[in-house]
Write a protein that holds these residues in place. Structure first.
Motif, PDB file in Angstrom:
ATOM      1  N   VAL B  13      -0.610 112.441  71.993  1.00 51.32           N
ATOM      2  CA  VAL B  13      -1.302 112.041  70.770  1.00 51.32           C
ATOM      3  C   VAL B  13      -2.120 113.221  70.267  1.00 51.32           C
ATOM      4  O   VAL B  13      -2.579 114.060  71.062  1.00 51.32           O
ATOM      5  N   GLN B  14      -2.283 113.307  68.971  1.00 51.93           N
ATOM      6  CA  GLN B  14      -3.156 114.318  68.396  1.00 51.93           C
ATOM      7  C   GLN B  14      -4.597 113.853  68.493  1.00 51.93           C
ATOM      8  O   GLN B  14      -4.901 112.654  68.357  1.00 51.93           O
ATOM      9  N   GLU B  15      -5.461 114.802  68.730  1.00 50.56           N
ATOM     10  CA  GLU B  15      -6.896 114.507  68.770  1.00 50.56           C
ATOM     11  C   GLU B  15      -7.283 113.753  67.493  1.00 50.56           C
ATOM     12  O   GLU B  15      -6.810 114.071  66.396  1.00 50.56           O
ATOM     13  N   ALA B  16      -8.129 112.718  67.669  1.00 49.75           N
ATOM     14  CA  ALA B  16      -8.660 111.873  66.595  1.00 49.75           C
ATOM     15  C   ALA B  16      -7.680 110.794  66.121  1.00 49.75           C
ATOM     16  O   ALA B  16      -8.066 109.928  65.327  1.00 49.75           O
ATOM     17  N   GLN B  83      -9.714 111.574  72.165  1.00 53.52           N
ATOM     18  CA  GLN B  83     -10.479 112.772  72.477  1.00 53.52           C
ATOM     19  C   GLN B  83      -9.787 113.545  73.603  1.00 53.52           C
ATOM     20  O   GLN B  83      -9.022 112.969  74.381  1.00 53.52           O
ATOM     21  N   LEU B  84     -10.091 114.833  73.676  1.00 52.07           N
ATOM     22  CA  LEU B  84      -9.458 115.668  74.704  1.00 52.07           C
ATOM     23  C   LEU B  84      -9.725 115.113  76.103  1.00 52.07           C
ATOM     24  O   LEU B  84      -8.868 115.191  76.990  1.00 52.07           O
ATOM     25  N   LYS B 106       3.525 102.242  87.515  1.00 56.20           N
ATOM     26  CA  LYS B 106       3.757 103.633  87.923  1.00 56.20           C
ATOM     27  C   LYS B 106       2.959 104.637  87.103  1.00 56.20           C
ATOM     28  O   LYS B 106       2.932 105.818  87.431  1.00 56.20           O
ATOM     29  N   GLY B 107       2.347 104.170  86.043  1.00 54.43           N
ATOM     30  CA  GLY B 107       1.472 105.036  85.275  1.00 54.43           C
ATOM     31  C   GLY B 107       2.136 105.674  84.064  1.00 54.43           C
ATOM     32  O   GLY B 107       3.358 105.816  83.989  1.00 54.43           O
ATOM     33  N   THR B 108       1.284 106.044  83.107  1.00 59.66           N
ATOM     34  CA  THR B 108       1.695 106.790  81.910  1.00 59.66           C
ATOM     35  C   THR B 108       0.798 108.007  81.804  1.00 59.66           C
ATOM     36  O   THR B 108      -0.432 107.879  81.811  1.00 59.66           O
ATOM     37  N   LYS B 109       1.426 109.174  81.718  1.00 62.26           N
ATOM     38  CA  LYS B 109       0.644 110.402  81.565  1.00 62.26           C
ATOM     39  C   LYS B 109       0.366 110.631  80.085  1.00 62.26           C
ATOM     40  O   LYS B 109       1.285 110.785  79.284  1.00 62.26           O
ATOM     41  N   LEU B 110      -0.911 110.644  79.719  1.00 62.77           N
ATOM     42  CA  LEU B 110      -1.296 110.847  78.327  1.00 62.77           C
ATOM     43  C   LEU B 110      -1.785 112.275  78.125  1.00 62.77           C
ATOM     44  O   LEU B 110      -2.693 112.734  78.830  1.00 62.77           O
ATOM     45  N   THR B 111      -1.190 112.939  77.157  1.00 64.19           N
ATOM     46  CA  THR B 111      -1.619 114.280  76.752  1.00 64.19           C
ATOM     47  C   THR B 111      -2.266 114.169  75.379  1.00 64.19           C
ATOM     48  O   THR B 111      -1.730 113.494  74.490  1.00 64.19           O
ATOM     49  N   VAL B 112      -3.408 114.816  75.216  1.00 63.42           N
ATOM     50  CA  VAL B 112      -4.094 114.841  73.918  1.00 63.42           C
ATOM     51  C   VAL B 112      -4.043 116.269  73.386  1.00 63.42           C
ATOM     52  O   VAL B 112      -4.566 117.194  74.018  1.00 63.42           O
ATOM     53  N   ASN B 113      -3.410 116.439  72.250  1.00 63.79           N
ATOM     54  CA  ASN B 113      -3.242 117.762  71.657  1.00 63.79           C
ATOM     55  C   ASN B 113      -4.354 118.070  70.659  1.00 63.79           C
ATOM     56  O   ASN B 113      -4.669 117.233  69.815  1.00 63.79           O
ATOM     57  N   PRO B 114      -4.943 119.261  70.754  1.00 71.04           N
ATOM     58  CA  PRO B 114      -6.042 119.607  69.822  1.00 71.04           C
ATOM     59  C   PRO B 114      -5.517 119.897  68.423  1.00 71.04           C
ATOM     60  O   PRO B 114      -4.346 120.142  68.215  1.00 71.04           O
TER      61      PRO B 114
END
Lengths: 114, 114
Positions: B13-16, B83-84, B106-114
């Motif tokens: 997801v993008q930040e904000a 948020q990051l 099993k989980g979901t890895k969330l990445t937050v892109n600035p």
């Protein structure tokens, strides 16, 4: 208020050895649960202790055993270590005032079996 | 037996912006509880939000809210204004009313892109 603490943070053992992991529950909590989290997986329930008695057990062999002390701290013992026992071991405590209380986790102990 | 399924191994997801993480569960219990936990790289499992199955109203905690669809056995997590610091593994978990054993997905890895 002190949170859940675990020791040690990391541990390296060889196959066949025995290991003891320790957990101090959060202040006011009388129930401790242990979980095994293999790499890339969700935690798996090992067992739970309530007032020094085992109160439920997951699908783990008898070489996984535990204790709870009068101050509600707890130990997880694993005998005859196998390579597949390498994992993050998480301890969680809860107050057990109602049927279902939220569990609060410690930072875990990373165990590597060589 | 209880099962929890998270079908998204990774999300970004993008930040904000807003992101929704999916979770489905199965249980024979009439009284049960659902949770979302966050596990950052520091490894400590942190409670994000909790839902009692008997409550029709969806739980909210600041930027975090759930969409609980009891008939569909679905329990998704919405993160608003990402948020990051939200970057982490997110685990969905369930527990029966008579047991404090948590069953995790099993989980979901969330990445937050600035």
């Amino acid at each position: 208020e002190t949170g859940v603490t675990q020791s040690p943070t990391h541990l390296i053992k060889t196959r066949g050895q025995q290991v003891t992991l320790r957990c101090s529950s959060q202040s006011g909590h009388n129930t401790v649960s242990w979980y095994q989290q293999a790499l890339g997986q969700g935690p798996q329930f090992i067992f739970q202790y309530y007032r020094e008695e085992e109160n439920g057990r997951g699908n783990f062999p008898p070489r996984f055993s535990g204790l709870q002390f009068p101050n509600y701290s707890s130990e997880l013992n694993v005998n005859a270590l196998e390579l597949d026992d390498s994992a993050l071991y998480l301890c969680a405590s809860s107050p057990r005032r109602r049927n279902q209380e939220t569990q609060y986790f410690g930072p875990g102990t990373r165990l590597l079996v060589l | 037996a209880q099962t929890v399924t998270q079908s998204q191994p990774e999300m970004s997801v993008q930040e904000a912006e807003t992101v929704t993480l999916s979770c489905t569960y199965d249980t024979s219990e009439s009284d049960y509880y659902l949770f979302w936990y966050k596990q950052p790289p520091s490894r400590q499992m942190i409670l994000v939000i909790r839902q009692e199955a008997y409550k029709q109203q969806n739980a909210t905690e600041n930027r975090f809210s759930v969409n609980f669809q009891k008939a569909a056995k679905s329990f998704s997590l919405k993160i608003s204004d990402s948020q990051l610091g939200d970057a982490a593994m997110y685990f969905c978990a369930s527990a029966g009313g008579g047991s404090e054993k948590l069953v995790f997905g099993k989980g979901t890895k969330l990445t937050v892109n600035p």
